[in-house]
Scaffold this motif. Structure first.
Motif, short mmCIF file in Angstrom:
data_model
loop_
_atom_site.label_atom_id
_atom_site.label_comp_id
_atom_site.label_asym_id
_atom_site.label_seq_id
_atom_site.Cartn_x
_atom_site.Cartn_y
_atom_site.Cartn_z
N SER A 312 -17.17 27.32 13.92
CA SER A 312 -18.22 26.97 13.65
C SER A 312 -18.65 25.88 12.49
N ALA A 313 -18.86 24.95 12.56
CA ALA A 313 -18.77 24.03 11.16
C ALA A 313 -19.68 24.19 10.43
N GLY A 314 -20.25 25.43 10.66
CA GLY A 314 -21.44 25.94 9.82
C GLY A 314 -20.15 26.86 9.17
N HIS A 444 -33.99 26.61 26.05
CA HIS A 444 -32.98 26.31 24.30
C HIS A 444 -31.02 26.26 25.08
N SER A 445 -31.13 25.31 24.20
CA SER A 445 -29.05 25.78 24.53
C SER A 445 -28.93 26.64 22.91
N THR A 446 -27.71 27.06 23.32
CA THR A 446 -26.98 27.39 22.09
C THR A 446 -26.61 27.07 21.54
N GLY A 447 -26.40 27.62 19.96
CA GLY A 447 -24.50 27.36 18.72
C GLY A 447 -23.99 28.35 19.52
N THR A 448 -22.10 28.18 18.87
CA THR A 448 -21.17 28.98 19.09
C THR A 448 -22.06 30.45 19.59
N GLY A 449 -22.61 31.13 17.58
CA GLY A 449 -22.63 31.98 17.89
C GLY A 449 -24.32 32.59 18.76
N GLY A 450 -25.19 31.17 19.18
CA GLY A 450 -25.84 32.50 20.21
C GLY A 450 -27.04 31.48 19.62
#
Length: 471
Positions: A312-314, A444-450
């Motif tokens: 993740s970019a995070g 909702h849509s989730t990020g790579t980490g859910g």
């Protein structure tokens, strides 16, 4: 027009008065004694690569050729399991043959790697790519569990333990360590670096996605220099130092603006449809969504005790360093104005802190070192009126960057998750239907980490805005 790093006469007079008043209020904040340098944390400012190594090694020693050969073969024959139709016999056979070879591999000792950070980084990257190829090339997969064979699980867990990072594909694997030099005889510059050495989809869109992230990291080296300059000042309360800090913050704003431009330029280099359907699914870690299986590491610990979200970019250490420097409060622990909204409070407040566990341990240590600074910039700006305006300008720039990040996320993730533009005959139509069912269930849509992506990004943007000080 005044030069960008100089103050106008009217501002100069105001700042002189402010500094004189501030000196009376502040104790002399001198630089502490001998302190660790960025190099002690594997942050390369001398070579201007920052969190990137001076140069990754291209291949592990011969004893580990089975891993390297398997990665080469995976990139040649494997495709996403959810894209394999029933009549695509060749892809099914090739995929099962490759996975059976992974299961039959012996567990190779990592002892010869443990004294060399470059070898450890390469091993982590190769093994993490292999694990993601293994999991996501399985066809007809439904939520449940998937067993990671000990031939991959054991060495990945061992290498990750030494590096003090998560045993899964990370931002470091895909960006920081995923490049080589175009011409080894020339210096390390962004123009002489080829990114995306390892790819899942083999598309130029994926390569450009990694290149865009890497360009941000290279621009971030300039931020790291500025942060280091600030912390190296003999003191921060005299007139000369305050003027220097204002110049540093003015330069920081210009760099953040260039980072934002780089982010927005991704729209011309990465097709949203290709990214969402052909690239992004490879990133998913264990139980990353309703249709993602839970990973089980053979002979390893329970997956619930491990960090397994995926890249993740995070996980960008340079962006974390900037947020720490500006004292952005993502966890809403400090009383700031305006008060967080109810949606802010509902977001994943621990996300950014959790993302640090995916970074190499040395980089985590660097961020902790910055966070424990004896001269936090925001506290200085609060008590030194002459610095407030420059500090707020930097906060405003990063808030504006996060506004653009929200727009990019909506284009590449949220909008694509809601898209119905894919024809029924497309191999990814079944996956799209599963995503639509997830949308209906969760809303909702989730990020790579859910995580709930839109909620999280807006909360981070708002947390950034609250760092600004009242003038």
């Amino acid at each position: 027009m005044y030069p960008i790093d100089l103050l106008s006469p009217s501002h100069l007079f105001t700042n002189v008065i402010s500094v004189l008043n501030s000196v009376q209020l502040l104790s002399r904040k001198e630089a502490p004694g001998a302190q660790p340098t960025p190099a002690d944390f594997e942050v390369n400012l001398q070579t201007n690569t920052g969190f990137l190594p001076e140069k990754p090694i291209p291949r592990l020693p011969e004893a580990y050729s089975a891993w390297e050969d398997a990665l080469t073969r995976a990139q040649e024959v494997l495709i996403l399991g959810e894209n394999i139709t029933e009549d695509n016999i060749k892809s099914r056979v090739d995929g099962e043959l490759w996975r059976s070879q992974m299961r039959e591999l012996p567990v190779i000792s990592t002892n010869d790697l443990k004294t060399d950070k470059q070898l450890l980084r390469r091993a982590h990257k190769v093994l993490a790519f292999l694990v993601h190829f293994y999991v996501h090339s399985i066809p007809d997969q439904t939520a449940g569990s998937v067993l990671i064979p000990r031939s991959l699980a054991t060495p990945l867990l061992e290498v990750s333990s030494v590096l003090r990072m998560a045993p899964v594909l990370t931002f470091a694997d895909t960006v920081l360590w995923n490049w080589d030099l175009v011409n080894p005889e020339l210096p390390v510059t962004i123009e002489n670096m080829r990114f995306g050495v390892e790819l899942f989809s083999g598309t130029e869109d994926e390569r450009n996605f990694w290149f865009g992230n890497a360009k941000v990291e290279m621009l971030g080296v300039e931020m790291l220099h500025l942060i280091n300059e600030y912390h190296s000042l003999p003191n921060v309360s005299d007139f000369a130092s305050v003027c220097k800090i204002n110049r540093l913050l003015t330069r920081l704003v210009a760099i953040i603006n260039r980072v934002e431009e780089t982010l927005l330029s991704m729209r011309d280099l990465v097709d949203p449809s290709i990214f969402y359907w052909q690239v992004r699914p490879w990133f998913n870690g264990s139980a990353s969504g309703s249709s993602s299986p839970t990973w089980i590491f053979e002979d390893g610990p329970d997956a619930s005790t491990l960090d397994l979200s995926g890249p993740s970019a995070g996980q960008s250490s340079v962006m974390h360093a900037l947020d720490i420097f500006l004292d952005v409060d993502f966890k809403l622990q400090q009383r700031r104005y305006p008060a967080p909204s109810e949606s802010n409070k509902r977001s994943d407040l621990g996300f950014m802190e959790r993302m640090r566990r995916y970074m190499p341990g040395a980089h985590q240590d660097y961020l902790s070192h910055l966070a424990n600074s004896s001269r936090p910039l925001r506290e200085l700006a609060k008590s030194t009126p002459a610095v407030k305006e420059s500090y707020n300008a930097a906060v405003s720039a990063i808030r504006k960057f996060r506004d653009s990040h929200i727009r990019i996320a909506c284009l590449y993730v949220v909008s694509m998750a809601r898209s119905t533009a894919i024809p029924v005959g497309c191999p990814v139509f079944a996956m799209m239907q599963r995503m639509e069912r997830q949308q209906k269930r969760t809303g909702h849509s989730t990020g790579t980490g859910g995580n709930e992506l839109s909620l999280l990004l807006k909360s981070n943007r708002d947390a950034t805005a609250r760092a600004a000080l009242k003038i």
